[in-house]
Scaffold this motif. Sequence first.
Motif, PDB file in Angstrom:
ATOM      1  N   ASP A 243     -13.609  -6.049  -7.846  1.00  0.00           N
ATOM      2  CA  ASP A 243     -12.603  -7.041  -7.496  1.00  0.00           C
ATOM      3  C   ASP A 243     -13.269  -8.050  -6.569  1.00  0.00           C
ATOM      4  O   ASP A 243     -14.222  -7.726  -5.854  1.00  0.00           O
ATOM      5  CB  ASP A 243     -11.424  -6.380  -6.773  1.00  0.00           C
ATOM      6  N   CYS A 261      -8.143  -9.384   0.975  1.00  0.00           N
ATOM      7  CA  CYS A 261      -7.458  -9.789  -0.252  1.00  0.00           C
ATOM      8  C   CYS A 261      -8.335  -9.572  -1.469  1.00  0.00           C
ATOM      9  O   CYS A 261      -9.563  -9.537  -1.383  1.00  0.00           O
ATOM     10  CB  CYS A 261      -7.014 -11.252  -0.160  1.00  0.00           C
ATOM     11  N   HIS A 262      -7.666  -9.407  -2.620  1.00  0.00           N
ATOM     12  CA  HIS A 262      -8.284  -9.567  -3.921  1.00  0.00           C
ATOM     13  C   HIS A 262      -8.134 -11.040  -4.266  1.00  0.00           C
ATOM     14  O   HIS A 262      -7.035 -11.512  -4.546  1.00  0.00           O
ATOM     15  CB  HIS A 262      -7.589  -8.691  -4.967  1.00  0.00           C
ATOM     16  N   ASP A 270      -2.887  -8.818  -7.499  1.00  0.00           N
ATOM     17  CA  ASP A 270      -2.123  -8.280  -6.373  1.00  0.00           C
ATOM     18  C   ASP A 270      -3.034  -8.464  -5.164  1.00  0.00           C
ATOM     19  O   ASP A 270      -3.975  -7.699  -4.938  1.00  0.00           O
ATOM     20  CB  ASP A 270      -1.787  -6.809  -6.601  1.00  0.00           C
ATOM     21  N   ARG A 271      -2.747  -9.466  -4.380  1.00  0.00           N
ATOM     22  CA  ARG A 271      -3.744 -10.030  -3.476  1.00  0.00           C
ATOM     23  C   ARG A 271      -3.931  -9.276  -2.163  1.00  0.00           C
ATOM     24  O   ARG A 271      -5.057  -9.065  -1.716  1.00  0.00           O
ATOM     25  CB  ARG A 271      -3.360 -11.492  -3.178  1.00  0.00           C
ATOM     26  N   TRP A 273      -4.029  -6.497   0.824  1.00  0.00           N
ATOM     27  CA  TRP A 273      -4.293  -5.082   1.013  1.00  0.00           C
ATOM     28  C   TRP A 273      -4.646  -4.790   2.469  1.00  0.00           C
ATOM     29  O   TRP A 273      -5.083  -5.686   3.191  1.00  0.00           O
ATOM     30  CB  TRP A 273      -5.462  -4.628   0.129  1.00  0.00           C
ATOM     31  N   THR A 283      -4.304   0.404   1.022  1.00  0.00           N
ATOM     32  CA  THR A 283      -2.872   0.240   0.760  1.00  0.00           C
ATOM     33  C   THR A 283      -2.567  -1.189   0.311  1.00  0.00           C
ATOM     34  O   THR A 283      -3.008  -2.148   0.951  1.00  0.00           O
ATOM     35  CB  THR A 283      -2.052   0.541   2.033  1.00  0.00           C
ATOM     36  N   LYS A 284      -1.787  -1.316  -0.759  1.00  0.00           N
ATOM     37  CA  LYS A 284      -1.353  -2.636  -1.205  1.00  0.00           C
ATOM     38  C   LYS A 284      -0.149  -3.065  -0.380  1.00  0.00           C
ATOM     39  O   LYS A 284       0.805  -2.316  -0.217  1.00  0.00           O
ATOM     40  CB  LYS A 284      -1.022  -2.589  -2.693  1.00  0.00           C
ATOM     41  N   HIS A 286       1.685  -6.147  -0.918  1.00  0.00           N
ATOM     42  CA  HIS A 286       2.703  -6.808  -1.732  1.00  0.00           C
ATOM     43  C   HIS A 286       2.377  -6.625  -3.208  1.00  0.00           C
ATOM     44  O   HIS A 286       1.244  -6.877  -3.644  1.00  0.00           O
ATOM     45  CB  HIS A 286       2.764  -8.303  -1.406  1.00  0.00           C
ATOM     46  N   THR A 287       3.360  -6.194  -3.977  1.00  0.00           N
ATOM     47  CA  THR A 287       3.210  -6.011  -5.416  1.00  0.00           C
ATOM     48  C   THR A 287       4.003  -7.091  -6.149  1.00  0.00           C
ATOM     49  O   THR A 287       5.181  -7.311  -5.863  1.00  0.00           O
ATOM     50  CB  THR A 287       3.731  -4.629  -5.854  1.00  0.00           C
ATOM     51  N   ARG A 288       3.370  -7.757  -7.101  1.00  0.00           N
ATOM     52  CA  ARG A 288       4.071  -8.767  -7.901  1.00  0.00           C
ATOM     53  C   ARG A 288       5.118  -8.092  -8.802  1.00  0.00           C
ATOM     54  O   ARG A 288       4.866  -7.041  -9.370  1.00  0.00           O
ATOM     55  CB  ARG A 288       3.074  -9.538  -8.770  1.00  0.00           C
ATOM     56  N   THR A 289       6.264  -8.752  -8.917  1.00  0.00           N
ATOM     57  CA  THR A 289       7.337  -8.223  -9.763  1.00  0.00           C
ATOM     58  C   THR A 289       7.810  -9.233 -10.797  1.00  0.00           C
ATOM     59  O   THR A 289       8.729  -8.941 -11.558  1.00  0.00           O
ATOM     60  CB  THR A 289       8.544  -7.807  -8.899  1.00  0.00           C
TER      61      THR A 289
END
Length: 436
Positions: A243, A261-262, A270-271, A273, A283-284, A286-289
């Motif tokens: 990544d 970040c990624h 999913d940027r 972490w 740990t992530k 924020h997860t995109r939805t």
Amino acid sequence: MQYPPVEATRRRFLAALAALTAGLLMSAAPMQAHAADAAPASWRDPSTGRRIVRVDDTPGNYALYFNYNPFTPQGDLMIYLTPEGIRVADTKTWQTRLVLKAKVDRLLFAGPKTRTAYYTLRDAAVDDGGPFAVWALDLDSGKTRKIADLPGGRVEAINADETLLAGEYEVEPPPPEIARQGRRDPVTGSPAYSGTGPDGKPLSFAAAKGKWMADRLAARVPMEMYSVSIRTGERHAIHRATDWLNHVQFSPTDPTLLMFCHEGPWHEVDRIWTIRADGSQLTKVHTRTMVGEIAGHEFWDSDGQTVWYDLRMPRTSPTGWLAGRNVVTGEQVRYEVKPDQASYHFSKSPDGRFFSGDGGNAGKWISLFKPVVRDKPVPGLITPGTLESIRVADMSKQDYTLEPNQHFTPDGKWLVYRANIEGKPAIYAVELPEAR
């Protein structure tokens, strides 16, 4: 000898002119020295009435990125860079002075505990991204100390107790054209994004940047995130991945907690972490939805527990959110960002009462934002809110290919930013309203 009246007058004129010339020559050096120490130019912004100070407009000036601390722990000095070397500005008078005359590769940040500036030196023959050395500068004595030789990439963070640095590097180089466009101009600080579209026409700066980021992400370049002991110079691997690792930031209160970040096109990653300095607890945040959702330009709150970031669902939405997540409790809050409040970067005041924004093409202002919670928080649910705008500096003439990267001074009385509103890059400070 007697002279005719006209001749006498001519001779008196020539004598006076010679005396005046001699006086100017004698005073030239003192006048020049006084000018160098003079207070910087200042004026009132015609649109907001706020006092603006032009701190430095030396060609090649560079003020730190929005999440890098430029201030001493006492808040009296701000570090920045010019081609001549590292300078400091007095945050009371905004007068500046040179503290290190050197060809600095990159100015990093000021220490959170000591009156130290951290910077890197790289041999002129070494490509950007290649090996470099990281150094420390005592801002009072001017003494320097080499901390470590590092394999490449960049150092991006310093921890809360000033014992560790952290950064990342590419274990293998990216393809040459991707590497070329990722380099920044040493004078302007701007990257060299360029390219052509399917129609053969040149891409805009924004489109070329987007294409470059997509190409860099797809290259899957092996990377390593690492820490460096400030005392011994020892380097330890934290995390390895293909990544694209970037934006490494230590918590300002927890010396072992890192955010990173990624990197890549925000709608494809999913940027945000977090990870411990020993590599544990990845740990992530924020997860995109939603398809097209973006989150980025993340930064730590001064509490060292809350991560703030710019959120849009989807990215084409005219309205966004300044979102915060407490990584300890999981609590979330989101403040609505209207189109004219959108900013390249947000930051938070030292007292926690206000955010700031550096604006964008939809609203060219340096602004304060007062957060207002709409409803009483409910455990397990996101708390919504709004932002009330207080405009402090007119940026209508800004070309936003230069990002302002604003910083609150530690006393909360000024916002410092970089702009080209006068036709060339300069560092400015705007005085904030006292009664807020």
